[in-house]
Design a protein around this motif. Structure first.
Motif, PDB file in Angstrom:
ATOM      1  N   GLY A 277       0.829  -1.195   0.000  1.00  0.00           N
ATOM      2  CA  GLY A 277       0.000   0.000   0.000  1.00  0.00           C
ATOM      3  C   GLY A 277       0.863   1.243   0.000  1.00  0.00           C
ATOM      4  N   GLY A 278       0.254   2.369  -0.318  1.00  0.00           N
ATOM      5  CA  GLY A 278       0.969   3.638  -0.318  1.00  0.00           C
ATOM      6  C   GLY A 278       1.509   4.019  -1.668  1.00  0.00           C
ATOM      7  N   ASP A 279       2.194   5.160  -1.697  1.00  0.00           N
ATOM      8  CA  ASP A 279       2.731   5.671  -2.959  1.00  0.00           C
ATOM      9  C   ASP A 279       3.871   4.823  -3.492  1.00  0.00           C
ATOM     10  OD1 ASP A 279       0.928   7.706  -2.769  1.00  0.00           O
ATOM     11  OD2 ASP A 279       2.335   9.082  -1.774  1.00  0.00           O
ATOM     12  N   GLU A 280       4.612   4.146  -2.597  1.00  0.00           N
ATOM     13  CA  GLU A 280       5.762   3.375  -3.052  1.00  0.00           C
ATOM     14  C   GLU A 280       5.349   2.225  -3.953  1.00  0.00           C
ATOM     15  OE1 GLU A 280       7.900   2.093   0.305  1.00  0.00           O
ATOM     16  OE2 GLU A 280       8.623   4.063   0.875  1.00  0.00           O
ATOM     17  N   ALA A 281       4.123   1.721  -3.772  1.00  0.00           N
ATOM     18  CA  ALA A 281       3.685   0.578  -4.559  1.00  0.00           C
ATOM     19  C   ALA A 281       3.507   0.920  -6.022  1.00  0.00           C
ATOM     20  CB  ALA A 281       2.367   0.045  -3.995  1.00  0.00           C
ATOM     21  N   MET A 282       3.461   2.186  -6.363  1.00  0.00           N
ATOM     22  CA  MET A 282       3.267   2.583  -7.746  1.00  0.00           C
ATOM     23  C   MET A 282       4.586   2.785  -8.489  1.00  0.00           C
ATOM     24  SD  MET A 282       0.122   2.325  -7.900  1.00  0.00           S
ATOM     25  CE  MET A 282      -0.049   2.862  -9.585  1.00  0.00           C
ATOM     26  N   GLN A 283       5.708   2.486  -7.832  1.00  0.00           N
ATOM     27  CA  GLN A 283       7.005   2.632  -8.479  1.00  0.00           C
ATOM     28  C   GLN A 283       7.355   1.315  -9.169  1.00  0.00           C
ATOM     29  OE1 GLN A 283       9.949   4.056  -5.731  1.00  0.00           O
ATOM     30  NE2 GLN A 283       8.641   5.661  -4.917  1.00  0.00           N
ATOM     31  N   TYR A 284       7.011   1.234 -10.438  1.00  0.00           N
ATOM     32  CA  TYR A 284       7.206  -0.004 -11.191  1.00  0.00           C
ATOM     33  C   TYR A 284       8.623  -0.085 -11.748  1.00  0.00           C
ATOM     34  CZ  TYR A 284       2.197  -0.903 -11.031  1.00  0.00           C
ATOM     35  OH  TYR A 284       0.924  -1.166 -10.611  1.00  0.00           O
ATOM     36  N   ARG A 285       9.106  -1.325 -11.875  1.00  0.00           N
ATOM     37  CA  ARG A 285      10.413  -1.602 -12.440  1.00  0.00           C
ATOM     38  C   ARG A 285      10.276  -2.736 -13.475  1.00  0.00           C
ATOM     39  NH1 ARG A 285      10.861   2.418  -9.957  1.00  0.00           N
ATOM     40  NH2 ARG A 285      12.326   2.909  -8.263  1.00  0.00           N
ATOM     41  N   ILE A 286      11.212  -2.755 -14.406  1.00  0.00           N
ATOM     42  CA  ILE A 286      11.296  -3.851 -15.362  1.00  0.00           C
ATOM     43  C   ILE A 286      12.398  -4.794 -14.908  1.00  0.00           C
ATOM     44  CG2 ILE A 286      11.801  -4.498 -17.734  1.00  0.00           C
ATOM     45  CD1 ILE A 286      10.688  -1.841 -18.635  1.00  0.00           C
ATOM     46  N   LEU A 287      12.061  -6.078 -14.737  1.00  0.00           N
ATOM     47  CA  LEU A 287      13.025  -7.101 -14.377  1.00  0.00           C
ATOM     48  C   LEU A 287      13.342  -7.907 -15.633  1.00  0.00           C
ATOM     49  CD1 LEU A 287      11.661  -6.343 -11.610  1.00  0.00           C
ATOM     50  CD2 LEU A 287      12.095  -8.702 -10.905  1.00  0.00           C
ATOM     51  N   SER A 288      14.621  -8.011 -15.965  1.00  0.00           N
ATOM     52  CA  SER A 288      15.032  -8.756 -17.152  1.00  0.00           C
ATOM     53  C   SER A 288      16.098  -9.778 -16.770  1.00  0.00           C
ATOM     54  CB  SER A 288      15.588  -7.807 -18.224  1.00  0.00           C
ATOM     55  OG  SER A 288      16.760  -7.152 -17.769  1.00  0.00           O
ATOM     56  N   VAL A 289      16.010 -10.958 -17.388  1.00  0.00           N
ATOM     57  CA  VAL A 289      17.002 -12.014 -17.172  1.00  0.00           C
ATOM     58  C   VAL A 289      17.546 -12.444 -18.529  1.00  0.00           C
ATOM     59  CG1 VAL A 289      15.971 -12.834 -15.030  1.00  0.00           C
ATOM     60  CG2 VAL A 289      15.210 -13.808 -17.193  1.00  0.00           C
ATOM     61  N   ALA A 290      18.782 -12.953 -18.523  1.00  0.00           N
ATOM     62  CA  ALA A 290      19.449 -13.287 -19.786  1.00  0.00           C
ATOM     63  C   ALA A 290      20.309 -14.526 -19.606  1.00  0.00           C
ATOM     64  CB  ALA A 290      20.298 -12.106 -20.257  1.00  0.00           C
ATOM     65  N   LEU A 291      20.849 -14.976 -20.724  1.00  0.00           N
ATOM     66  CA  LEU A 291      21.715 -16.162 -20.705  1.00  0.00           C
ATOM     67  C   LEU A 291      23.053 -15.895 -20.046  1.00  0.00           C
ATOM     68  CD1 LEU A 291      21.054 -17.546 -24.303  1.00  0.00           C
ATOM     69  CD2 LEU A 291      20.020 -18.283 -22.159  1.00  0.00           C
ATOM     70  N   ASP A 292      23.379 -14.633 -19.773  1.00  0.00           N
ATOM     71  CA  ASP A 292      24.632 -14.331 -19.075  1.00  0.00           C
ATOM     72  C   ASP A 292      24.525 -14.558 -17.568  1.00  0.00           C
ATOM     73  OD1 ASP A 292      22.972 -12.265 -18.378  1.00  0.00           O
ATOM     74  OD2 ASP A 292      24.204 -10.679 -19.279  1.00  0.00           O
ATOM     75  N   GLY A 293      23.326 -14.976 -17.080  1.00  0.00           N
ATOM     76  CA  GLY A 293      23.155 -15.274 -15.664  1.00  0.00           C
ATOM     77  C   GLY A 293      22.818 -14.077 -14.810  1.00  0.00           C
ATOM     78  N   TYR A 294      22.569 -12.920 -15.391  1.00  0.00           N
ATOM     79  CA  TYR A 294      22.273 -11.715 -14.622  1.00  0.00           C
ATOM     80  C   TYR A 294      20.784 -11.391 -14.667  1.00  0.00           C
ATOM     81  CZ  TYR A 294      27.100 -10.285 -13.793  1.00  0.00           C
ATOM     82  OH  TYR A 294      28.397 -10.198 -13.349  1.00  0.00           O
ATOM     83  N   MET A 295      20.283 -10.873 -13.551  1.00  0.00           N
ATOM     84  CA  MET A 295      18.966 -10.254 -13.499  1.00  0.00           C
ATOM     85  C   MET A 295      19.156  -8.758 -13.283  1.00  0.00           C
ATOM     86  SD  MET A 295      15.709 -10.718 -10.891  1.00  0.00           S
ATOM     87  CE  MET A 295      16.337  -9.543  -9.676  1.00  0.00           C
ATOM     88  N   LYS A 296      18.624  -7.954 -14.178  1.00  0.00           N
ATOM     89  CA  LYS A 296      18.752  -6.511 -14.097  1.00  0.00           C
ATOM     90  C   LYS A 296      17.406  -5.896 -13.715  1.00  0.00           C
ATOM     91  CE  LYS A 296      22.976  -6.517 -16.016  1.00  0.00           C
ATOM     92  NZ  LYS A 296      24.197  -5.999 -15.401  1.00  0.00           N
ATOM     93  N   VAL A 297      17.466  -4.888 -12.862  1.00  0.00           N
ATOM     94  CA  VAL A 297      16.278  -4.130 -12.478  1.00  0.00           C
ATOM     95  C   VAL A 297      16.390  -2.751 -13.110  1.00  0.00           C
ATOM     96  CG1 VAL A 297      14.906  -3.240 -10.570  1.00  0.00           C
ATOM     97  CG2 VAL A 297      16.118  -5.406 -10.313  1.00  0.00           C
ATOM     98  N   PHE A 298      15.412  -2.413 -13.929  1.00  0.00           N
ATOM     99  CA  PHE A 298      15.492  -1.182 -14.723  1.00  0.00           C
ATOM    100  C   PHE A 298      14.356  -0.246 -14.321  1.00  0.00           C
ATOM    101  CE2 PHE A 298      14.393   1.175 -18.675  1.00  0.00           C
ATOM    102  CZ  PHE A 298      15.562   1.896 -18.797  1.00  0.00           C
ATOM    103  N   ASP A 299      14.721   0.955 -13.908  1.00  0.00           N
ATOM    104  CA  ASP A 299      13.751   2.005 -13.582  1.00  0.00           C
ATOM    105  C   ASP A 299      13.459   2.790 -14.860  1.00  0.00           C
ATOM    106  OD1 ASP A 299      12.247   4.086 -12.669  1.00  0.00           O
ATOM    107  OD2 ASP A 299      13.688   4.790 -11.163  1.00  0.00           O
ATOM    108  N   TYR A 300      12.318   2.514 -15.492  1.00  0.00           N
ATOM    109  CA  TYR A 300      12.040   3.184 -16.756  1.00  0.00           C
ATOM    110  C   TYR A 300      11.480   4.586 -16.565  1.00  0.00           C
ATOM    111  CZ  TYR A 300       7.205   1.536 -15.962  1.00  0.00           C
ATOM    112  OH  TYR A 300       5.967   1.280 -15.434  1.00  0.00           O
ATOM    113  N   GLY A 301      11.331   5.005 -15.301  1.00  0.00           N
ATOM    114  CA  GLY A 301      10.993   6.408 -15.054  1.00  0.00           C
ATOM    115  C   GLY A 301      12.224   7.293 -15.155  1.00  0.00           C
ATOM    116  N   LYS A 302      13.362   6.787 -14.612  1.00  0.00           N
ATOM    117  CA  LYS A 302      14.629   7.524 -14.682  1.00  0.00           C
ATOM    118  C   LYS A 302      15.555   6.993 -15.773  1.00  0.00           C
ATOM    119  CE  LYS A 302      14.485   8.440  -9.708  1.00  0.00           C
ATOM    120  NZ  LYS A 302      15.190   8.247  -8.413  1.00  0.00           N
ATOM    121  N   MET A 303      15.120   5.958 -16.463  1.00  0.00           N
ATOM    122  CA  MET A 303      15.885   5.353 -17.560  1.00  0.00           C
ATOM    123  C   MET A 303      17.293   4.929 -17.117  1.00  0.00           C
ATOM    124  SD  MET A 303      13.728   5.275 -19.941  1.00  0.00           S
ATOM    125  CE  MET A 303      12.178   6.022 -20.417  1.00  0.00           C
TER     126      MET A 303
END
Length: 532
Positions: A277-303
């Motif tokens: 709940g609250g304003d923090e819940a509206m801060q969405y992120r893109i989670l991406s995984v790849a064959l290099d074994g990394y998971m990246k979290v991308f803030d598409y608001g701040k790019m």
């Protein structure tokens, strides 16, 4: 001899050596974002035979998640990561799964080209949808629709299904290579996107004729995954080592390209930062995984990439629970790297006292139980959501006294009750109802002198009104015939009859005057019509 002593003196002489200093440990400053993602307690689910092709969370609590591996579909608890159930009704490798919006049904596809719909509780296959000629790579339930499915596969055809009828409503053609992924719009049940190995992402609208796409964007590499962002106006695509964001409202313009992976990006999903709940819940992120074994979290608001995690195997799929408490990552060696957010012991609602004299715990409402009256009243004030089907409760009609008496077949009392009122429409309506029931003359014959006076007074006032004259003039004749003896014996009733006669004579005189005026005006109107 002297030379040997001199050499020994040089060898035996000790020189001071500077001690090596221990290197200072580097303390990396963690951002609030990194602290958030690090707060997920890691857990591994091993021994799932083969690579995890798909992960999907149920939208309803307790948010089970389905993992597609080999020829099985396994459901796990998102809280304890224990195995909930296994579905083995497949003859080939399972490629994708999707929960319905209410969480009661689960659709899954496999390499044989079959799409099946299961009951989550009983694991019973309810529908078998077969139309694809080659392996089906994705299947998806629309967010706002419980009756349809979309699927796509290696035959390059995107199909829109009627699940109840087990039939294909639309065959959407346009891709020139394998269709590998797709997603449904969160704001419109008739729109969805698909991604293909022909490097294109197509936007479809099932209401458009000729089964043509309404928009197309070119990622530049074979598409591995595609999804709508929560607003419905932005689109994220994964292909090659990049994740790109597109503005659909702006005509398919590329907004940003994230190229932080070293190998092919295999899966993306959205996650929320903060509490439920609250304003923090509206801060969405893109989670991406790849064959290099990394998971990246991308803030598409701040790019920008705000967090990165390394896993010991190539990654194939990723999912994030709707309650923001669980994230799961599927690998190519059959291991699911799960994480559950740690709950702090002191993470309880606390309110600061007005006088700042200390901490005061917030009063907690007691848990509702079936023994409480409020238990059966819960949820009545909740507003319906967009996808809810509202069953309107019919409003209770307030009946008049005469209507209640008519329903009890107390005809005379209903007739007298409505005569005491001041609404002539109700009186005439009751008379017409009694005529239909063949009880009007019987009611008139049973009236006493006082009640008969009410009827005669009503007829004197309204018998000359054009709206009521047809019924009342006929009733007047019947009253005079059936109650003549009572009228002769009562002076009050005689007075009503005299007044009634006077009103009728006055109405006749008015009608005669109007006929004379009509006789004068009619020739003038004929002459005027001829002149025109």
């Amino acid at each position: 001899m002297a030379e040997d002593l001199q050499l020994q003196s040089h060898v035996g002489k000790s020189f001071p050596i500077k001690p090596k200093l221990k290197p200072k440990a580097r303390t990396l400053l963690q951002t609030p974002e990194s602290k958030y993602w690090s707060s997920f307690k890691p857990h591994q689910i091993p021994n799932l035979v083969s690579s995890i092709q798909s992960l999907d969370f149920s939208p309803n609590p307790p948010h089970l998640f389905a993992a597609a591996h080999s020829a099985s579909l396994t459901l796990f608890s998102s809280k304890t990561f224990t195995q909930h159930s296994v579905i083995n009704s497949f003859k080939d490798v399972v490629t994708c799964s999707s929960f319905r919006s209410d969480g009661s049904l689960l659709a899954a596809s496999d390499v044989s080209g079959l799409v099946q719909v299961f009951d989550v509780k009983t694991r019973t296959p309810l529908r078998r949808l077969r139309s694809h000629a080659r392996p089906v790579r994705f299947v998806k339930y629309p967010f706002l629709d419980k009756l349809h499915l979309m699927s796509g596969g290696d035959d390059g055809v995107v199909k829109y299904w009627d699940v109840a009828g087990e039939s294909v409503l639309s065959n959407l053609l346009g891709h020139k290579d394998y269709v590998r992924c797709g997603d449904c719009s969160p704001v419109n049940a008739e729109m969805f996107v698909t991604g293909s190995y022909d490097h294109t992402v197509k936007l479809w609208d099932v209401r458009v004729e000729n089964s043509r796409s309404v928009m197309e964007v070119n990622h530049g590499k074979p598409i591995e995954d595609v999804m709508f962002l929560p607003s419905g106006g932005l689109l994220a695509t994964a292909g090659g080592n990049s994740v790109k964001i597109w503005d659909l409202i702006g005509g398919g313009k590329m907004v940003y390209s994230m190229e932080n992976h070293n190998k092919t990006v295999t899966s993306i999903c959205t996650g929320r930062v903060g509490k439920e709940g609250g304003d923090e819940a509206m801060q969405y992120r893109i989670l991406s995984v790849a064959l290099d074994g990394y998971m990246k979290v991308f803030d598409y608001g701040k790019m920008k990439v705000t967090h990165s995690m390394r896993f010991p195997a190539p990654l194939m799929s990723v999912a994030f629970s709707p309650d923001c408490m669980t994230r799961v990552v599927g690998s190519s060696n059959g291991i699911i790297f799960a994480g559950r957010k740690k709950k702090k012991e002191n993470d309880e609602p606390v309110v600061r006292n007005f006088w700042s004299l200390g901490r005061v715990e917030e009063h907690r409402k007691p848990t509702l139980r079936p023994s409480y009256y409020r238990y059966f009243q819960r949820g009545q004030s909740e507003k319906p959501k967009e996808w809810d089907y509202v069953v309107a409760r019919p409003k209770k009609v307030k009946l008049g006294e005469h209507d209640k008496l008519l329903k009890k077949f107390r005809h005379k009392e209903a007739f007298v009750s409505v005569l005491n009122g001041k609404n002539p429409e109700n009186v005439v309506a009751v008379m017409e109802e009694l005529v239909c029931r063949r009880k009007l003359l019987k009611c008139v014959s049973n009236l006493d002198n006082e009640e008969l006076g009410l009827l005669l007074g009503f007829m004197q006032k309204y018998s000359t009104a054009p709206r009521y004259s047809g019924l009342l003039m006929g009733l007047m004749k019947k009253v005079l015939e059936t109650r003549a003896e009572d009228i002769k014996s009562s002076d009050a009733l005689k007075g009503h009859i005299r007044n009634l006669k006077r009103s009728v004579e006055e109405e006749i005189r008015i009608q005669q005057s109007l006929q004379e005026i009509q006789g004068i005006i009619s020739p003038l109107l004929r002459i005027a019509g001829r002149g025109i």
